[in-house]
Motif scaffolding. Sequence first.
Motif, PDB file in Angstrom:
ATOM      1  N   VAL A  26       7.231   1.283  -2.517  1.00  0.00           N
ATOM      2  CA  VAL A  26       5.915   1.990  -2.726  1.00  0.00           C
ATOM      3  C   VAL A  26       5.466   2.659  -1.339  1.00  0.00           C
ATOM      4  O   VAL A  26       4.934   3.822  -1.373  1.00  0.00           O
ATOM      5  N   GLY A 116      -3.561  -0.717  -5.894  1.00  0.00           N
ATOM      6  CA  GLY A 116      -2.849   0.142  -4.943  1.00  0.00           C
ATOM      7  C   GLY A 116      -3.789   1.350  -4.446  1.00  0.00           C
ATOM      8  O   GLY A 116      -4.950   0.997  -4.252  1.00  0.00           O
ATOM      9  N   THR A 130       0.894  -1.541  -7.189  1.00  0.00           N
ATOM     10  CA  THR A 130       1.925  -2.805  -7.599  1.00  0.00           C
ATOM     11  C   THR A 130       1.306  -3.578  -8.674  1.00  0.00           C
ATOM     12  O   THR A 130       0.289  -4.091  -8.540  1.00  0.00           O
TER      13      THR A 130
END
Length: 216
Positions: A26, A116, A130
């Motif tokens: 990420v 997120g 996520t």
Amino acid sequence: MITRLFVSSSVCQVPVTEGKSVQQTVDVLHKKLEQLGAVKQGSFCVDCETYHATGNVTGQPTKLLYVMHNSETPLSCHALFEGGPCLTADGNFDVLMLKLKSHFQNAKGHKVECRGSRYRYCDFLIKVGTVTMSSSGRGISVEVEYCPCVVPGDCWNLMKEFMQTFLGSSVPELPSVFATKPEGLYAPADCVDTMNQYLELFNKLRKLQAPGSNVR
């Protein structure tokens, strides 16, 4: 916050980079977006609760009911039956589900959340999230929205070209939700189309047996 009911968006799963954790992958996506010039604009959350009908006396297979929320439409709640139909109601729908507990039973332990960051790049809104279930990281989602256009067929090639700049080979195919419409890509897209894409992703990740995939 302005609620956008009609949007052209694509939701896809991004694989975790080999040798990296979910959070590290990420972070790499965030860095790529920032290098492009995207500006972070807060956070987002999409969640999904699963219910199944009780007392089925017809002998027919029980359909699941998915109740979903999206921070982009904070005053709405989305209820999607397995295989359709779908409806959008106000936030009091959650209270209604409590009153209907004799008919719909919450499937404990099946809640899925996607949280997120939101990024803005010119006319694109990008959300990198996520996906977690039972506090376990199950995967990474990316939603890309082209704000000026509500007809996916008019902007899909542009969206795909933009996604290639930070997703590379992970660029998704055309979302299957549009294939079920008589007009296909040329039907105006709405927020339920987006939620259907998240639901498809959530159900895919639910089926994955991924012990040890906790977010670090």
